[in-house]
Scaffold this active site. Structure first.
Site, PDB file in Angstrom:
ATOM      1  N   TRP A 100       0.769   8.836  -2.890  1.00  0.00           N
ATOM      2  CA  TRP A 100      -0.347   9.045  -1.953  1.00  0.00           C
ATOM      3  C   TRP A 100      -0.644  10.518  -1.745  1.00  0.00           C
ATOM      4  O   TRP A 100      -1.808  10.925  -1.731  1.00  0.00           O
ATOM      5  CB  TRP A 100      -0.085   8.323  -0.627  1.00  0.00           C
ATOM      6  N   ASP A 167      -0.500  12.420   6.781  1.00  0.00           N
ATOM      7  CA  ASP A 167      -0.892  11.037   6.499  1.00  0.00           C
ATOM      8  C   ASP A 167       0.263  10.162   6.976  1.00  0.00           C
ATOM      9  O   ASP A 167       1.324  10.130   6.356  1.00  0.00           O
ATOM     10  CB  ASP A 167      -1.127  10.880   4.989  1.00  0.00           C
ATOM     11  N   LYS A 191      -0.994  -1.013   7.792  1.00  0.00           N
ATOM     12  CA  LYS A 191       0.433  -1.108   7.513  1.00  0.00           C
ATOM     13  C   LYS A 191       1.230  -1.381   8.783  1.00  0.00           C
ATOM     14  O   LYS A 191       2.029  -2.287   8.821  1.00  0.00           O
ATOM     15  CB  LYS A 191       0.933   0.145   6.816  1.00  0.00           C
TER      16      LYS A 191
HETATM   17  C1  LIG Z   1      -1.513   2.571   1.824  1.00  0.00           C
HETATM   18  C2  LIG Z   1      -1.523   4.038   1.955  1.00  0.00           C
HETATM   19  C3  LIG Z   1      -2.680   4.794   1.687  1.00  0.00           C
HETATM   20  C4  LIG Z   1      -3.953   4.180   1.199  1.00  0.00           C
HETATM   21  O1  LIG Z   1      -4.561   3.472   2.215  1.00  0.00           O
HETATM   22  P1  LIG Z   1      -5.974   2.746   2.018  1.00  0.00           P
HETATM   23  O2  LIG Z   1      -6.233   2.281   3.415  1.00  0.00           O
HETATM   24  O3  LIG Z   1      -5.792   1.645   1.045  1.00  0.00           O
HETATM   25  O4  LIG Z   1      -6.966   3.743   1.557  1.00  0.00           O
HETATM   26  C5  LIG Z   1      -2.597   6.157   1.875  1.00  0.00           C
HETATM   27  N1  LIG Z   1      -1.476   6.757   2.294  1.00  0.00           N
HETATM   28  C6  LIG Z   1      -0.353   6.064   2.552  1.00  0.00           C
HETATM   29  C7  LIG Z   1       0.866   6.782   3.011  1.00  0.00           C
HETATM   30  C8  LIG Z   1      -0.346   4.688   2.380  1.00  0.00           C
HETATM   31  O5  LIG Z   1       0.786   4.006   2.636  1.00  0.00           O
END
Ligand SMILES: *Cc1c(COP(=O)(O)O)cnc(C)c1O
Length: 355
Positions: A100, A167, A191
């Site tokens: 990511w 993030d 998540k």
């Molecule tokens: C799942 C995830 C993403 C991507 O998320 P989307 O909502 O599918 O764009 C980005 N960063 C992390 C750390 C993730 O776990």
């Protein structure tokens, strides 16, 4: 009995699912579905206010920060962060600690210069590289607080004199952490916080308005702040599910309690891996994620039968990410300790059979 170890979208508290389902039919005994309500009604404003207040409370953030609920997934933020904060001639520093973060810095290159200050690919992302220097004139440093795919997690954030951006998509609200060390935090909701379709963005206001690039209105954090997250129709249902999940976290005892539960689950799992010689956890101990645990079967030929047994026993979503392989067990807030216990018993059973 199913045990949902999906990595995302992933397990949510049962009570949240029930309340969300009821709201789709009859929101708060209004006779209308939540999906039929206007977003500029008092009813929705109350939902938004409760969600924002819960975020500020859980993060213990002061009024220097604004809480936004914006469309899209975290991937949208890979672009929106540099669009708002990185001038064409300026440099942003990124830690590449996994898939990511890797995607995030590549998006930033569309907007300005990028310095990748740590490259975890040199040890297959099995640890968080913490010894690095950041150019002192960098616009910001970007990290991924939890690497969902590789199973690593920052247990304390890098100290730096430049703005820190995190993030937190896959460990938001999983434990008490130094949110106020960050200048901007973002997380896709699906998540640990709710349904897909909405991003939480918490931003320190003095970070904004400093670059020369014209920013399209819908991408402009400043404009979203002015509009109170109601510039256009927000993802009403996804915001509602986040609000319910945030309310649940507070009712359960807040981040202290989430942290206690997540530590208990993850230590049980990692201890089980270590106690059974047929499995190996590749991640450096001090960097192991409490949310996503990755491990391998030392004899690769046993992976398929192990995953087949998991499937047979109702363990959902434990196959490792396609580029990593092996097994990945995601244990977000809503995952009960009981499910992890059942999974560990299955690991023991399989080890006895094959060991
Ligand atoms: C799942 C995830 C993403 C991507 O998320 P989307 O909502 O599918 O764009 C980005 N960063 C992390 C750390 C993730 O776990």
């Amino acid at each position: 009995m199913l045990h949902n170890f999906n990595s995302g979208p992933s397990i949510l508290p049962q009570v949240v699912l029930q309340q969300a389902a009821e709201a789709v039919i009859n929101y708060n005994n209004s006779g209308l579905s939540l999906l039929e309500l206007g977003h500029r009604t008092n009813a929705f404003q109350e939902i938004l206010n409760e969600a924002k207040d819960a975020v500020k409370k859980l993060m213990e953030m002061n009024d220097e920060y604004e809480v936004l609920f914006l469309h899209g997934g975290a991937t949208t933020q890979f672009m929106q962060v540099p669009m708002n904060l990185l001038d064409t001639q300026a440099t942003a520093a990124y830690c590449d600690n996994g898939i990511w973060g890797n995607k995030a810095y590549k998006e930033a290159k569309h907007f300005g210069q990028v310095a990748v200050v740590s490259d975890g690919s040199t040890d297959k992302y099995h640890s968080i590289h913490k010894n690095f220097t950041v150019p002192s004139d960098a616009a910001y440093l970007h990290i991924t607080s939890n690497n969902t795919v590789e199973g690593t997690q920052w247990h304390s954030y890098p100290t730096t004199s430049i703005p820190l951006i995190a993030d937190m998509s896959s460990d938001i609200f999983s434990r008490p952490t130094a949110f106020n060390q960050c200048d901007l935090i973002y997380a896709g909701a699906q998540k640990n916080m709710g349904a897909a379709g909405v991003n939480l963005v918490v931003v320190k206001k003095d970070l904004l308005g400093k670059i020369s690039r014209p920013i399209p209105t819908i991408m402009n954090y400043q404009k979203h702040i002015e509009a109170g997250s109601l510039m256009n129709t927000p993802p009403v249902f996804a915001v509602y599910v986040s609000m319910l999940t945030l309310r649940w976290i507070l009712q359960e005892g807040g981040l202290e309690e989430m942290g206690r539960r997540n530590a208990a689950k993850s230590s049980l799992l990692y201890n089980t891996i270590e106690s059974l010689p047929i499995y190996t956890a590749p991640v450096a101990k001090e960097d192991r994620s409490q949310m996503n645990a990755v491990f391998f079967l030392n004899d690769a030929a046993l992976e398929e039968p192990f995953l087949a047994l998991c499937k047979q026993e109702g363990m959902i979503g434990v196959k490792g990410y396609r580029t990593v392989g092996g097994v990945r067990v995601s244990m977000y807030n809503a995952m009960p300790l009981e499910s992890v216990k059942v999974f560990c018993e299955l690991m023991q059973f399989f080890a006895q059979q094959k060991g």
